[in-house]
Design a protein around this motif. Structure first.
Motif, PDB file in Angstrom:
ATOM      1  N   VAL A   1      -7.453   2.470  -2.195  1.00 32.18           N
ATOM      2  CA  VAL A   1      -7.025   1.179  -1.657  1.00 32.18           C
ATOM      3  C   VAL A   1      -7.918   0.794  -0.479  1.00 32.18           C
ATOM      4  CG1 VAL A   1      -5.153  -0.141  -0.620  1.00 32.18           C
ATOM      5  CG2 VAL A   1      -4.657   1.563  -2.399  1.00 32.18           C
TER       6      VAL A   1
ATOM      7  N   ARG B   1       0.778   3.889  -2.988  1.00 29.67           N
ATOM      8  CA  ARG B   1       0.307   5.240  -2.699  1.00 29.67           C
ATOM      9  C   ARG B   1       1.327   6.282  -3.135  1.00 29.67           C
ATOM     10  NH1 ARG B   1       0.152   8.960   1.706  1.00 29.67           N
ATOM     11  NH2 ARG B   1       1.700   7.698   2.799  1.00 29.67           N
TER      12      ARG B   1
ATOM     13  N   TYR C   1       1.006   6.098  -7.117  1.00 30.84           N
ATOM     14  CA  TYR C   1      -0.342   6.241  -7.677  1.00 30.84           C
ATOM     15  C   TYR C   1      -1.302   6.749  -6.591  1.00 30.84           C
ATOM     16  CZ  TYR C   1       1.902   3.183 -11.085  1.00 30.84           C
ATOM     17  OH  TYR C   1       2.768   2.642 -12.012  1.00 30.84           O
ATOM     18  N   PRO C   2      -1.181   8.012  -6.201  1.00 34.38           N
ATOM     19  CA  PRO C   2      -1.974   8.525  -5.075  1.00 34.38           C
ATOM     20  C   PRO C   2      -3.473   8.561  -5.345  1.00 34.38           C
ATOM     21  CG  PRO C   2      -0.809  10.307  -6.213  1.00 34.38           C
ATOM     22  CD  PRO C   2      -0.274   9.026  -6.758  1.00 34.38           C
TER      23      PRO C   2
ATOM     24  N   ARG D   1      -3.168   7.210   6.887  1.00 40.98           N
ATOM     25  CA  ARG D   1      -2.098   7.493   5.932  1.00 40.98           C
ATOM     26  C   ARG D   1      -2.611   7.579   4.491  1.00 40.98           C
ATOM     27  NH1 ARG D   1       2.607   3.251   8.005  1.00 40.98           N
ATOM     28  NH2 ARG D   1       2.563   3.867  10.215  1.00 40.98           N
ATOM     29  N   GLY D   2      -3.922   7.370   4.310  1.00 43.67           N
ATOM     30  CA  GLY D   2      -4.451   7.551   2.961  1.00 43.67           C
ATOM     31  C   GLY D   2      -5.237   6.402   2.382  1.00 43.67           C
ATOM     32  N   ALA D   3      -5.352   5.279   3.091  1.00 45.61           N
ATOM     33  CA  ALA D   3      -6.180   4.177   2.581  1.00 45.61           C
ATOM     34  C   ALA D   3      -7.638   4.629   2.551  1.00 45.61           C
ATOM     35  CB  ALA D   3      -6.021   2.941   3.457  1.00 45.61           C
TER      36      ALA D   3
ATOM     37  N   PHE E   1       0.833  -1.205   0.000  1.00 50.73           N
ATOM     38  CA  PHE E   1       0.000   0.000   0.000  1.00 50.73           C
ATOM     39  C   PHE E   1       0.873   1.262   0.000  1.00 50.73           C
ATOM     40  CE2 PHE E   1      -1.520   3.202   3.137  1.00 50.73           C
ATOM     41  CZ  PHE E   1      -2.419   3.867   2.311  1.00 50.73           C
ATOM     42  N   GLU E   2       1.903   1.301   0.847  1.00 52.45           N
ATOM     43  CA  GLU E   2       2.769   2.479   0.929  1.00 52.45           C
ATOM     44  C   GLU E   2       3.460   2.745  -0.403  1.00 52.45           C
ATOM     45  OE1 GLU E   2       2.969   4.628   3.178  1.00 52.45           O
ATOM     46  OE2 GLU E   2       2.170   3.723   4.993  1.00 52.45           O
TER      47      GLU E   2
END
Length: 476
Positions: A93, A85, A88-89, A111-113, A81-82
């Motif tokens: 996910v 991300r 491909y932000p 963190r952005g999931a 995932f890291e």
């Protein structure tokens, strides 16, 4: 499948709807189940067994959404995932986790999931989370598409005009746009002042911030103050809650003050303070609010003349006139008229789903001879009507209003006097003629001239037309 409206506006060539979902899990049964759920929901599904494969697949297929287990061999879901991300932000996910690792999934969301699913998940829950993820993706694409459309529309090169006077406007806009300087745009109604203001904003460092417009002649003084500066709950009857003003809404963007010459003296004082200090208080409030706003003002009035007559503050005038830009009327750039005609005919034909009509040379000559008191806005209205009513050809017979007006007695231009005196004489004739055409009705006259009623009354008094209006039966 019907395309969203914003894709339809951009055209088929710009359409690239991504409905791909990548399913990542080391258990074959889980992969098969999720594959079937995604396929039945209408998505194009792809499979991977671990985090390393997920990274490779993401590079190859560019999925919109990834559903990925956290616990997997070779490379776990968190590490994958890291990495995904970082490159491909925009990919949404969704992590899958057992009860014992929910805290880990929650931390990943910070963190952005996009979301997480707790195993075992039922089919309905998976479908709902998938749909939400794709909805978010579509909204992001909509915002990106609209931002691209707006920025393209207001590129400097998209302003129509090849005349020498418009070349000067282009140069001024190009120089001032990258700065934070206050701009004063002058010109007649319908000449394109708002287009120039939007072009400056969309070619400035503030392009991603808001562009807020205020028509300073549209509201009485009391309402205009609350519109500009906002108000607190209980500030006046009907103020049931706090409302931010246009200055607050324009924070880190641009505030466009249209018809700034219509502001009353008390509001001129308040505006001057904001320009100097970049701070204000809401109506009924005591808290001082600081804002980061670029000011672009516009007017169809002679502010310098108003300053001399004590109707507009001199200090405010010079605060606004840091960079002046004058937009010439259409009659002073006749060579641009064929370009406008071609643009509007194509635009209105496309909107009406019709073939682009042919404009006869005689009609084009009439367009070039006509005085265009309403400038580009009037030309657009005439052409929209002509496109709708034409049967494939726009000729002189399709422009009866222009024929009548073109044949009417010309405005008499004095041969002597200063430029200001000559312009005043011409303006007086135009207003007098408009009053006569509307039988002295000042509301209809103001609408026809595309100015506020307050501005018309000021002009009537300035030019001594009141008595003439009364003799002709002026009505309110």
């Amino acid at each position: 499948m019907l395309l969203p409206w914003y894709y339809q506006r951009l055209g088929a060539k710009a359409v690239a709807i991504n409905n791909r979902v990548l399913i990542v899990d080391d258990e074959l049964s889980v992969r098969r189940l999720l594959f079937e759920v995604a396929r039945r929901a209408g998505y194009e599904a792809f499979l991977a067994e671990n985090g390393q494969e997920a990274i490779e697949q993401t590079k190859e297929i560019k999925p919109a959404v990834i559903i990925m287990d956290i616990k997997m061999p070779v490379m776990d879901g968190l590490e994958a995932f890291e990495r995904i991300r970082a490159d491909y932000p925009d990919v949404a996910v969704i992590l899958m986790t057992a009860h014992g690792t929910v805290d880990t999934a929650v931390e990943a969301m910070k963190r952005g999931a996009f979301d997480y699913l707790v195993k075992p998940s039922n089919v309905t829950e998976v479908r709902i989370v998938l749909e939400r993820a794709f909805q978010m993706r579509r909204l992001r694409e909509e915002v990106a598409a609209l931002r691209h459309e707006v920025q393209n529309k207001y590129q400097l090169g998209n302003i129509i005009g090849k005349s020498a006077v418009m070349q000067q406007v282009y140069k001024a806009v190009g120089r001032v746009a990258p700065t934070n300087a206050t701009v004063l745009i002058t010109g007649e109604s319908g000449s394109g002042k708002e287009l120039i203001a939007k072009t400056i904003h969309n070619n400035s460092p503030r392009r991603d911030g808001p562009f807020i417009k205020v028509n300073c002649g549209a509201l009485p003084e009391g309402l205009m103050e609350s519109e500009l500066f906002g108000y607190e709950k209980g500030a006046f009857t009907g103020a049931v809650g706090r409302k931010p003003g246009r200055f607050e809404l324009a924070h880190q963007g641009t505030l466009f003050l249209d018809e700034v010459g219509e502001l009353t003296p008390p509001l001129q004082v308040k505006l001057l303070r904001v320009l100097q200090e970049r701070e204000f208080e809401r109506v009924g409030g005591t808290e001082t609010i600081k804002v980061d706003v670029r000011i672009i003002a516009a007017t169809n009035r002679n502010l310098e003349d108003m300053v001399h007559k004590g109707l507009f503050r001199e200090d405010l005038y010079y605060r606004l006139k840091v960079v002046p830009i004058h937009v010439p009327p259409l009659r002073e750039r006749v060579e641009d008229i064929p370009l406008f005609v071609d643009y509007f005919v194509r635009r209105f034909a496309a909107e009406a789903h019709r073939e682009v009509p042919y404009v006869t040379p005689e009609a084009m000559e009439l367009f070039k001879r006509y005085h265009w008191p309403g400038n580009v806005r009037e030309l657009a209205n005439v052409l929209e009507r002509a496109v709708i009513m034409s049967s494939g050809v726009i000729g002189v017979q399709d422009l009866p209003g222009l024929s009548t007006t073109a044949a009417s007695p010309a405005i008499v231009i004095p041969e002597t006097g200063t430029l200001r005196e000559i312009l005043h004489q011409v303006e007086k004739q135009v207003i007098a003629r408009a009053l006569k055409a509307h039988h002295g009705n000042r509301v209809k006259t103001a609408q026809a001239l595309d100015i506020s009623r307050r501005a018309l009354l000021y002009k009537i008094e300035e030019y001594g037309l009141g008595r003439e209006g009364e003799e002709e039966g002026v009505v309110e």
